[in-house]
Write a protein that holds these residues in place. Structure first.
Motif, mmCIF file in Angstrom:
data_model
loop_
_atom_site.group_PDB
_atom_site.id
_atom_site.type_symbol
_atom_site.label_atom_id
_atom_site.label_comp_id
_atom_site.label_asym_id
_atom_site.label_seq_id
_atom_site.Cartn_x
_atom_site.Cartn_y
_atom_site.Cartn_z
ATOM 1 N N ALA A 206 0.731 -1.910 -0.190
ATOM 2 C CA ALA A 206 0.450 -0.042 0.043
ATOM 3 C C ALA A 206 0.754 1.093 0.259
ATOM 4 O O ALA A 206 1.785 1.583 1.296
ATOM 5 C CB ALA A 206 -1.268 0.180 0.842
ATOM 6 N N VAL A 208 0.758 4.772 0.473
ATOM 7 C CA VAL A 208 0.468 5.546 1.475
ATOM 8 C C VAL A 208 0.521 7.002 1.074
ATOM 9 O O VAL A 208 2.087 7.256 1.459
ATOM 10 C CB VAL A 208 0.260 5.473 2.586
ATOM 11 N N THR A 209 -0.547 7.829 0.903
ATOM 12 C CA THR A 209 -0.295 9.041 0.639
ATOM 13 C C THR A 209 -0.339 9.947 2.285
ATOM 14 O O THR A 209 -0.432 9.587 3.158
ATOM 15 C CB THR A 209 -1.804 10.527 0.183
ATOM 16 N N GLY A 211 -2.062 12.249 3.584
ATOM 17 C CA GLY A 211 -3.833 12.563 4.015
ATOM 18 C C GLY A 211 -3.753 10.898 4.741
ATOM 19 O O GLY A 211 -4.792 11.406 5.563
ATOM 20 N N GLY A 212 -2.864 10.144 3.842
ATOM 21 C CA GLY A 212 -3.808 8.798 4.455
ATOM 22 C C GLY A 212 -4.465 7.889 3.992
ATOM 23 O O GLY A 212 -4.804 6.646 3.916
ATOM 24 N N ASP A 213 -4.883 8.695 2.540
ATOM 25 C CA ASP A 213 -5.459 7.701 1.136
ATOM 26 C C ASP A 213 -4.296 6.841 1.397
ATOM 27 O O ASP A 213 -3.528 6.479 1.197
ATOM 28 C CB ASP A 213 -6.408 8.131 0.774
ATOM 29 N N TYR A 214 -5.473 5.295 0.155
ATOM 30 C CA TYR A 214 -4.308 4.332 0.048
ATOM 31 C C TYR A 214 -5.362 3.192 -0.435
ATOM 32 O O TYR A 214 -6.154 3.368 -0.358
ATOM 33 C CB TYR A 214 -3.429 3.595 1.331
ATOM 34 N N GLU A 215 -4.454 3.077 -1.836
ATOM 35 C CA GLU A 215 -5.609 1.169 -2.111
ATOM 36 C C GLU A 215 -4.481 -0.125 -1.979
ATOM 37 O O GLU A 215 -3.150 0.339 -2.550
ATOM 38 C CB GLU A 215 -5.825 1.798 -3.717
ATOM 39 N N ASP A 344 -6.801 -0.893 7.636
ATOM 40 C CA ASP A 344 -7.640 1.077 8.331
ATOM 41 C C ASP A 344 -6.972 0.845 9.539
ATOM 42 O O ASP A 344 -6.924 2.479 9.423
ATOM 43 C CB ASP A 344 -9.448 1.230 8.088
ATOM 44 N N LYS A 348 -2.194 4.762 8.485
ATOM 45 C CA LYS A 348 -2.191 6.083 9.014
ATOM 46 C C LYS A 348 -2.134 6.881 8.689
ATOM 47 O O LYS A 348 -0.960 6.645 7.393
ATOM 48 C CB LYS A 348 -2.074 6.448 11.109
ATOM 49 N N PRO A 349 -1.940 8.286 8.546
ATOM 50 C CA PRO A 349 -1.381 9.419 7.489
ATOM 51 C C PRO A 349 -0.019 9.145 8.081
ATOM 52 O O PRO A 349 0.251 9.073 9.085
ATOM 53 C CB PRO A 349 -2.266 11.186 7.951
ATOM 54 N N ARG A 436 5.117 10.619 2.258
ATOM 55 C CA ARG A 436 4.254 9.778 2.418
ATOM 56 C C ARG A 436 5.748 8.570 2.878
ATOM 57 O O ARG A 436 6.207 8.590 3.566
ATOM 58 C CB ARG A 436 3.951 9.968 0.004
#
Length: 472
Positions: A206, A208-209, A211-215, A344, A348-349, A436
């Motif tokens: 993953a 992770v950006t 801001g905490g977004d991920y795919e 989740d 985390k960010p 990141r």
């Protein structure tokens, strides 16, 4: 060149090797220049220390008289504390459920613990005020099968560096240099450490950006570690292939069907790594010499390099390697709760959820790699820390071409007590300049690694086979 000797000095006892002596020993290693010839074997008196005052993998068996206890054999089976809850088809449970946090280190008090923090840990706290380290009792849980211990003793007598340090000869199985002579031997201990013979797993990665977004990226991989083939008697019996490896990306849909095949060579002076890649877009298998060195790592979104997977892999030839010393550091160890959390909860960010990461005081070998003049790599300097009980990398600091700290690696160690073997779970690469990070090798909520994949056969590891795997 004779190997430096571990010898107690003054009024120190024979069974206790203090940190002062360890650093002195490491300093001796650092000045032993490797000239390309085979080094002298370990004297019998030193070999006999394995399993005596040294553990069977070459660590100091004694504790430090304080937070680090003596090694008493590690966890070699499912511990009684979780006997009724353990299931072999699920991820291993925390064998120390009653352990409590002793203290927490953060940006506010890190100066108090400075001597026992890596530069990477200090940088994380300085960069991210929310980053902290919860410290627990040190549990020396690492253990391996008896046949690995027997191999270590044999390797100490016969294993040699070959190809100018770019390969290993004569030894087989286990750790090639349990009593190391220099930093190259130490990095080879990590590269060839025992991780079973044939294994399969499914893991996720993953990027992770900030801001905490991920795919999540899901990968099925498998390997035959020929160095650990119980039928082989010496390195020269494995046709210069230490690992057959396949990585098959199965999700998300846009990435599914990308397959990588690697034949990892043991002596890179004779032949470089062989790699192929199947792309579903072209429906072709092509040679992939870019799966090496500082080329972007697979599924890394540019946050890591090919040779940083597993902490470090591949040829060591672009760097000059030296030993910094053996040091007591707080490192991520016995991390079970982290892999039992949901993604989740874990991701985390800015950094992973530090409430799920366990830290302990361990003795680690710290080594340094500096880019050789005339060679190219995005990392001009790399400092790596390896746990003495397993030779597994626990973390690293990666410096850019200006000499500034760029990325920090953290590998969450744990003992697979049902095998037994000591390795790692998730590995994290923090990009301090981008804010990141990349989380790799995660198995949260999934199945455990299959360390008994007897069905795997070297004939499977061909370009034609990966084309079949990649067809969607």
């Amino acid at each position: 060149m004779p190997r430096p000797q571990f010898r107690p000095a003054g009024n120190e006892t024979e069974g206790t090797i203090t940190m002062k002596k360890s650093i002195a020993f490491a300093s001796a290693l650092a000045v032993c220049a490797f000239a390309g010839a085979a080094l002298a074997k370990v004297p019998d008196a030193q070999v006999n220390r394995l399993g005596a005052d040294l553990t069977p993998v070459g660590a100091e068996k004694a504790g430090n008289g304080g937070a680090i206890p003596a090694w008493t054999g590690g966890l070699t089976s499912v511990p009684a504390s979780i006997q009724g809850q353990y299931s072999p088809d699920k991820l291993p449970l925390n064998p120390y459920p009653g352990d409590q946090i002793k203290f927490t280190i953060d940006a506010g008090n890190m100066a108090q613990y400075s001597d026992n923090l890596t530069e990477g840990s200090k940088a994380m706290m300085s960069t991210y005020p929310s980053y902290k380290m919860n410290v627990y009792d040190t549990r020396r849980s690492c253990a391996f099968p008896e046949f690995v211990y027997e191999a270590n003793k044999h390797n100490a007598q016969v294993a040699i560096l070959v190809g100018g340090g770019n390969g290993v000869g004569e030894g087989i199985m286990g750790f090639p240099f349990p009593i190391p002579n220099n930093a190259l031997e130490i990095i080879w201990n990590h590269t060839l450490r025992y991780r079973a013979f044939k294994l399969t797993r499914e893991f996720t990665a993953a990027p992770v950006t900030r801001g905490g977004d991920y795919e999540l990226i899901t990968v099925q991989d498998e390997a035959i570690l020929q160095w650990s083939d119980p039928s082989k008697e010496r390195a020269e019996d494995i046709d210069n292939i230490s690992i057959y490896y396949i990585s098959n990306t199965i999700a998300p849909a846009r990435a599914a069907g990308n397959v990588i095949l690697v034949h990892e060579t043991l002596n890179r002076a004779l032949e470089e790594r062989r790699a192929w890649q199947y792309s579903p877009g072209t429906r072709r298998v092509r040679r992939a010499p870019n799966i090496a060195y500082d080329n972007p790592g697979t599924n890394s979104d540019g946050l890591s390099t090919s040779d940083a997977f597993d902490g470090y892999n591949g040829a060591p030839d672009r760097y000059n390697w030296t030993v910094i010393g053996k040091q007591e550091k707080y490192v991520a160890a016995n991390n079970y709760d982290a892999h039992l959390a949901t993604y989740d909860e874990f991701l985390k960010p800015l950094h992973v959820n530090q409430d799920l990461v366990r830290y302990e005081l361990h003795r680690v070998w710290s080594i340094e790699a500096n880019l050789k003049p005339g060679n190219r790599h995005v990392y001009s300097r790399r400092v790596k820390h390896l746990d003495e009980d397993s030779w597994t990398m626990t973390g690293a600091e990666l410096y850019d071409g200006r000499g500034e700290l760029w990325r920090v690696q953290e590998l969450l160690g744990r003992q697979s007590y049902s095998v037994p073997l000591c390795n790692k779970g998730a590995e994290i690469v923090y990009d301090l300049q981008a804010g990141r990070y990349l989380a790799l090798a995660m198995q949260n909520g999934g199945a455990p690694i299959n360390y008994n994949a007897d069905e795997l056969d070297p004939d499977r590891y061909t370009p034609a086979s990966i084309r079949q795997l990649g067809v969607r």
